[in-house]
Design an enzyme around this catalytic site. Structure first.
Site, PDB file in Angstrom:
ATOM      1  N   LYS A   1     -11.757  -1.851   8.658  1.00 11.03           N
ATOM      2  CA  LYS A   1     -11.016  -2.634   9.641  1.00 11.03           C
ATOM      3  C   LYS A   1     -11.495  -2.315  11.062  1.00 11.03           C
ATOM      4  O   LYS A   1     -12.053  -3.157  11.733  1.00 11.03           O
ATOM      5  CB  LYS A   1      -9.508  -2.371   9.535  1.00 11.03           C
ATOM      6  CG  LYS A   1      -8.781  -3.245   8.533  1.00 11.03           C
ATOM      7  CD  LYS A   1      -8.757  -2.677   7.155  1.00 11.03           C
ATOM      8  CE  LYS A   1      -7.800  -3.459   6.267  1.00 11.03           C
ATOM      9  NZ  LYS A   1      -7.790  -2.982   4.887  1.00 11.03           N
TER      10      LYS A   1
ATOM     11  N   TRP B   1       0.834  -1.210   0.000  1.00 12.30           N
ATOM     12  CA  TRP B   1       0.000   0.000   0.000  1.00 12.30           C
ATOM     13  C   TRP B   1       0.863   1.252   0.000  1.00 12.30           C
ATOM     14  O   TRP B   1       0.526   2.253  -0.641  1.00 12.30           O
ATOM     15  CB  TRP B   1      -0.966  -0.029   1.182  1.00 12.30           C
ATOM     16  CG  TRP B   1      -1.774  -1.289   1.190  1.00 12.30           C
ATOM     17  CD1 TRP B   1      -1.755  -2.283   2.124  1.00 12.30           C
ATOM     18  CD2 TRP B   1      -2.693  -1.727   0.179  1.00 12.30           C
ATOM     19  NE1 TRP B   1      -2.603  -3.299   1.763  1.00 12.30           N
ATOM     20  CE2 TRP B   1      -3.192  -2.991   0.581  1.00 12.30           C
ATOM     21  CE3 TRP B   1      -3.144  -1.172  -1.020  1.00 12.30           C
ATOM     22  CZ2 TRP B   1      -4.112  -3.706  -0.184  1.00 12.30           C
ATOM     23  CZ3 TRP B   1      -4.061  -1.888  -1.782  1.00 12.30           C
ATOM     24  CH2 TRP B   1      -4.538  -3.131  -1.364  1.00 12.30           C
TER      25      TRP B   1
ATOM     26  N   ASP C   1      -1.401   7.028   6.212  1.00 15.15           N
ATOM     27  CA  ASP C   1      -2.462   6.073   5.919  1.00 15.15           C
ATOM     28  C   ASP C   1      -2.615   5.199   7.158  1.00 15.15           C
ATOM     29  O   ASP C   1      -1.763   4.368   7.458  1.00 15.15           O
ATOM     30  CB  ASP C   1      -2.082   5.243   4.691  1.00 15.15           C
ATOM     31  CG  ASP C   1      -3.076   4.125   4.385  1.00 15.15           C
ATOM     32  OD1 ASP C   1      -4.047   3.953   5.151  1.00 15.15           O
ATOM     33  OD2 ASP C   1      -2.876   3.420   3.378  1.00 15.15           O
TER      34      ASP C   1
END
Length: 356
Positions: free
Chosen positions: A190, A99, A166
């Protein structure tokens, strides 16, 4: 048989969030209508948005001068929105996984990118240290938790420049000094809500520094001005996010959540480290994620990995197969996962080990 949910995302939600969302699907705010069919402009949903923003700020102790946004597009869209809005000349990025590398790729479309360090040389199984962030960059970007590889940065870096992070998979798992950041973002699936909404915490005076033309929908200022209501927001996930935030407050807030998460991770890592059969993929305990625990079979037992997945699944352990880039197993220990599930997984690991 009880199911124990270790999926990496979309992932386990608290029963409180599930129950309250289910009620609203049938009848939202005593309107006689479902949350699935009401107007986002209704006063009832505006109240949901306002309370969600207020609780977000309260739980994370977000100072004045910041806005909380609920947007679409996932964290992947933020990889481009961040540099589009924030990168004037040069930005620094830390490469700690898939990511992070995707964020780097998008940033290079908008300006110079200095990758200050990378752990790619060892398949991202550690957090780089002893790197230098240039003082002339517009911002330093990092990914706090790496779901695929099981590494995590659990303290706000001290780099001498403004930061962007992030925090898709570990938001609400530790206190964060928001004042050090120009922007924090993450997909909600999440620790916050079902898939479909993205949270953004943005410092208001960090916007408007670039002179590039930004499409209306990709301009943070658009959404700040309209309170995340410029277009139809993801109504259902925002409602669910509010329920999760209420649940977190009821539990006692971030410090309570952090202790719960650390305790769960300690139980599982201790079991792995003391095992004759299993081994953690991240060798340095300081680099290990408390959200995503990655482990494999020791070389002499490698051929038993599929057998263990089948064995564990038959006993209610759901979603423990590791990502293809790492292999083995991954147990995601998000906030909603109870200690009972962690202990159940440890018992299954011991049972399998004794059997073989």
């Amino acid at each position: 048989m009880k199911k124990h949910n270790f999926y990496a995302g979309p992932s386990i939600m608290s029963q409180f969030t599930i129950d309250e969302t289910a009620k609203a699907v049938k009848d939202f705010a005593d309107m006689g209508l479902s949350i699935l069919e009401i107007s986002h402009r209704s006063k009832q949903f505006q109240a949901v948005m306002d309370e969600a923003v207020a609780l977000f700020k309260e739980l994370l102790e977000i100072p004045e001068g910041y806005s909380v946004l609920f947007l679409g597009g996932g964290a992947s869209l933020q990889f481009a929105m961040v540099p589009m809005n924030m990168l004037v000349k040069k930005a620094a990025y830390l490469d700690t996984g898939v990511w992070a590398s995707k964020a780097i790729k998008e940033a290079k479309l908008f300006g110079e990118v200095d990758v200050v360090a990378s752990s790619k040389d060892k398949n991202y199984n550690y957090i780089p240290r002893d790197y230098t962030v240039p003082s002339d960059v517009d911002y330093f970007h990092y990914t706090s938790n790496n779901t695929i590889y099981g590494t995590e940065i659990r303290k706000d870096p001290e780099v001498g420049v403004r930061m962007i992070a992030d925090m898709s998979s570990d938001i609400f798992s530790r206190p964060v000094d928001i004042s050090k950041y120009d922007l924090i973002y993450g997909g909600a699936q999440k620790n916050l809500a079902p898939a479909g909404v993205t949270f953004v915490i943005v410092k208001d005076d960090a916007l408007g520094r670039t002179d590039r033309v930004i499409p209306t929908m990709l301009n943070y200022a658009t959404h700040v001005k309209k309170g995340s209501m410029f277009n139809t927001p993801p109504v259902l996930p925002i409602f669910s996010a509010l329920q999760t935030l209420k649940y977190y407050k009821q539990l006692g807030g971030i410090k309570v959540l952090e202790k719960m998460d650390v305790d769960k991770a300690d139980v599982l890592y201790n079991a792995i480290d003391s095992s004759k059969m299993f081994v953690a993929t991240v060798p340095n305990p300081e680099d290990r994620s408390i959200m995503n625990v990655c482990f494999v079979m020791k070389p002499e037992y490698k051929d038993l990995e599929k057998d263990f997945i089948d064995f564990a699944t038959e006993r209610g352990m759901m979603g423990i197969k590791g990502h293809r880039d790492v292999g083995g197993f991954r147990a995601s220990l998000y906030n909603a996962l109870p200690m009972e599930s962690v202990k159940a997984l440890v018992d299954v690991m011991k049972e399998f080990e004794n059997k073989h």
